[in-house]
Design a protein around this motif. Structure first.
Motif, PDB file in Angstrom:
ATOM      1  N   LEU A   9       0.853  -1.180   0.000  1.00  0.00           N
ATOM      2  CA  LEU A   9       0.000   0.000   0.000  1.00  0.00           C
ATOM      3  C   LEU A   9       0.889   1.230   0.000  1.00  0.00           C
ATOM      4  O   LEU A   9       1.774   1.356   0.838  1.00  0.00           O
ATOM      5  N   CYS A  14      -2.876   7.307  -1.190  1.00  0.00           N
ATOM      6  CA  CYS A  14      -4.213   7.085  -0.629  1.00  0.00           C
ATOM      7  C   CYS A  14      -4.950   8.403  -0.452  1.00  0.00           C
ATOM      8  O   CYS A  14      -4.413   9.375   0.048  1.00  0.00           O
ATOM      9  N   ASP A  15      -6.188   8.416  -0.880  1.00  0.00           N
ATOM     10  CA  ASP A  15      -7.028   9.595  -0.728  1.00  0.00           C
ATOM     11  C   ASP A  15      -8.123   9.385   0.313  1.00  0.00           C
ATOM     12  O   ASP A  15      -9.008  10.222   0.449  1.00  0.00           O
ATOM     13  N   GLY A  16      -8.073   8.256   0.996  1.00  0.00           N
ATOM     14  CA  GLY A  16      -8.965   8.044   2.118  1.00  0.00           C
ATOM     15  C   GLY A  16     -10.406   7.737   1.781  1.00  0.00           C
ATOM     16  O   GLY A  16     -11.303   8.083   2.550  1.00  0.00           O
ATOM     17  N   PHE A  17     -10.647   7.117   0.674  1.00  0.00           N
ATOM     18  CA  PHE A  17     -12.027   6.785   0.327  1.00  0.00           C
ATOM     19  C   PHE A  17     -12.567   5.619   1.169  1.00  0.00           C
ATOM     20  O   PHE A  17     -13.764   5.475   1.314  1.00  0.00           O
ATOM     21  N   GLY A  18     -11.680   4.780   1.677  1.00  0.00           N
ATOM     22  CA  GLY A  18     -12.103   3.710   2.574  1.00  0.00           C
ATOM     23  C   GLY A  18     -12.661   2.476   1.897  1.00  0.00           C
ATOM     24  O   GLY A  18     -13.150   1.562   2.566  1.00  0.00           O
ATOM     25  N   ILE A  19     -12.568   2.415   0.585  1.00  0.00           N
ATOM     26  CA  ILE A  19     -13.134   1.267  -0.141  1.00  0.00           C
ATOM     27  C   ILE A  19     -12.403  -0.022   0.221  1.00  0.00           C
ATOM     28  O   ILE A  19     -13.017  -1.074   0.389  1.00  0.00           O
ATOM     29  N   CYS A  20     -11.084   0.072   0.367  1.00  0.00           N
ATOM     30  CA  CYS A  20     -10.297  -1.124   0.669  1.00  0.00           C
ATOM     31  C   CYS A  20     -10.717  -1.725   2.007  1.00  0.00           C
ATOM     32  O   CYS A  20     -10.883  -2.937   2.129  1.00  0.00           O
ATOM     33  N   LEU A  30      -8.379   1.957   8.702  1.00  0.00           N
ATOM     34  CA  LEU A  30      -8.291   3.384   8.397  1.00  0.00           C
ATOM     35  C   LEU A  30      -7.779   4.112   9.627  1.00  0.00           C
ATOM     36  O   LEU A  30      -8.194   3.820  10.752  1.00  0.00           O
ATOM     37  N   GLY A  34      -8.856   8.751   8.171  1.00  0.00           N
ATOM     38  CA  GLY A  34      -9.548   7.997   7.124  1.00  0.00           C
ATOM     39  C   GLY A  34      -8.638   7.431   6.055  1.00  0.00           C
ATOM     40  O   GLY A  34      -9.115   6.884   5.060  1.00  0.00           O
ATOM     41  N   ALA A  36      -5.861   4.757   4.587  1.00  0.00           N
ATOM     42  CA  ALA A  36      -5.693   3.318   4.764  1.00  0.00           C
ATOM     43  C   ALA A  36      -4.338   2.966   5.374  1.00  0.00           C
ATOM     44  O   ALA A  36      -3.327   3.631   5.122  1.00  0.00           O
ATOM     45  N   CYS A  59      -9.749   0.536  -5.689  1.00  0.00           N
ATOM     46  CA  CYS A  59      -9.097   1.736  -5.137  1.00  0.00           C
ATOM     47  C   CYS A  59      -9.019   2.793  -6.242  1.00  0.00           C
ATOM     48  O   CYS A  59      -8.378   2.567  -7.269  1.00  0.00           O
ATOM     49  N   PRO A  60      -9.648   3.924  -6.046  1.00  0.00           N
ATOM     50  CA  PRO A  60      -9.721   4.915  -7.121  1.00  0.00           C
ATOM     51  C   PRO A  60      -8.394   5.567  -7.468  1.00  0.00           C
ATOM     52  O   PRO A  60      -8.264   6.158  -8.542  1.00  0.00           O
ATOM     53  N   VAL A  61      -7.412   5.480  -6.573  1.00  0.00           N
ATOM     54  CA  VAL A  61      -6.127   6.125  -6.861  1.00  0.00           C
ATOM     55  C   VAL A  61      -4.994   5.109  -7.049  1.00  0.00           C
ATOM     56  O   VAL A  61      -3.828   5.471  -7.091  1.00  0.00           O
ATOM     57  N   ALA A  63      -3.645   2.968  -5.087  1.00  0.00           N
ATOM     58  CA  ALA A  63      -2.642   3.000  -4.020  1.00  0.00           C
ATOM     59  C   ALA A  63      -2.238   1.601  -3.570  1.00  0.00           C
ATOM     60  O   ALA A  63      -1.253   1.443  -2.858  1.00  0.00           O
ATOM     61  N   ILE A  64      -3.018   0.608  -3.968  1.00  0.00           N
ATOM     62  CA  ILE A  64      -2.716  -0.768  -3.574  1.00  0.00           C
ATOM     63  C   ILE A  64      -2.114  -1.472  -4.780  1.00  0.00           C
ATOM     64  O   ILE A  64      -2.694  -1.450  -5.867  1.00  0.00           O
TER      65      ILE A  64
HETATM   66  S1  SF4 Z   1      -9.357   2.393  -1.404  1.00  0.00           S
HETATM   67 FE1  SF4 Z   1      -7.424   3.350  -1.941  1.00  0.00          FE
HETATM   68  S2  SF4 Z   1      -7.759   5.507  -1.606  1.00  0.00           S
HETATM   69 FE2  SF4 Z   1      -9.370   4.413  -0.555  1.00  0.00          FE
HETATM   70  S3  SF4 Z   1      -8.638   4.196   1.545  1.00  0.00           S
HETATM   71 FE3  SF4 Z   1      -8.090   2.359   0.422  1.00  0.00          FE
HETATM   72  S4  SF4 Z   1      -6.018   2.763  -0.340  1.00  0.00           S
HETATM   73 FE4  SF4 Z   1      -6.904   4.710   0.260  1.00  0.00          FE
END
Ligand code: SF4
Length: 101
Positions: A9, A14-20, A30, A34, A36, A59-61, A63-64
């Protein structure tokens, strides 16, 4: 033989969307803001591959990331050729290259 899944990661992305954390809460938590945090060492047992792959793909950015390993049956690493030393610019031949101090 089971495929191995290793991830990392990049918290700087990470933009903190929390999807992961929603898809794979055993592997992503998180922080207070917020963002990851990877839980564990990134080695994912086969039973959790689907959930973690879903987190990775959603993950929209991006980051993973999945870490891949070279295996013996992979294509060989291409040979790196040494540069032609006669073609390199040095102090001795810089006039030929059109530069002057
Ligand atoms: S899905 Fe991606 S952007 Fe969102 S919290 Fe997880 S690592 Fe961060």
């Amino acid at each position: 033989m089971t495929d191995r899944l290793r991830i990392k990661l990049d918290r700087t992305l990470c933009d903190g969307f929390g999807i992961c954390a929603k898809h794979a809460p055993e592997y992503f938590s998180l922080d207070d803001w917020g963002y990851a945090v990877l839980v564990g060492d990134g080695d994912i047992p086969e039973r959790d591959h689907d959930a973690v792959q879903r987190a990775l793909m959603d993950c929209p950015v991006h980051a993973i990331m999945e870490l891949t390993e070279r295996r013996p049956d992979d294509a060989p690493i291409p040979e790196v050729n040494e540069p032609d030393l006669d073609q390199l610019k040095t102090e001795d031949n810089e006039a030929e290259w059109g530069f002057s101090r």
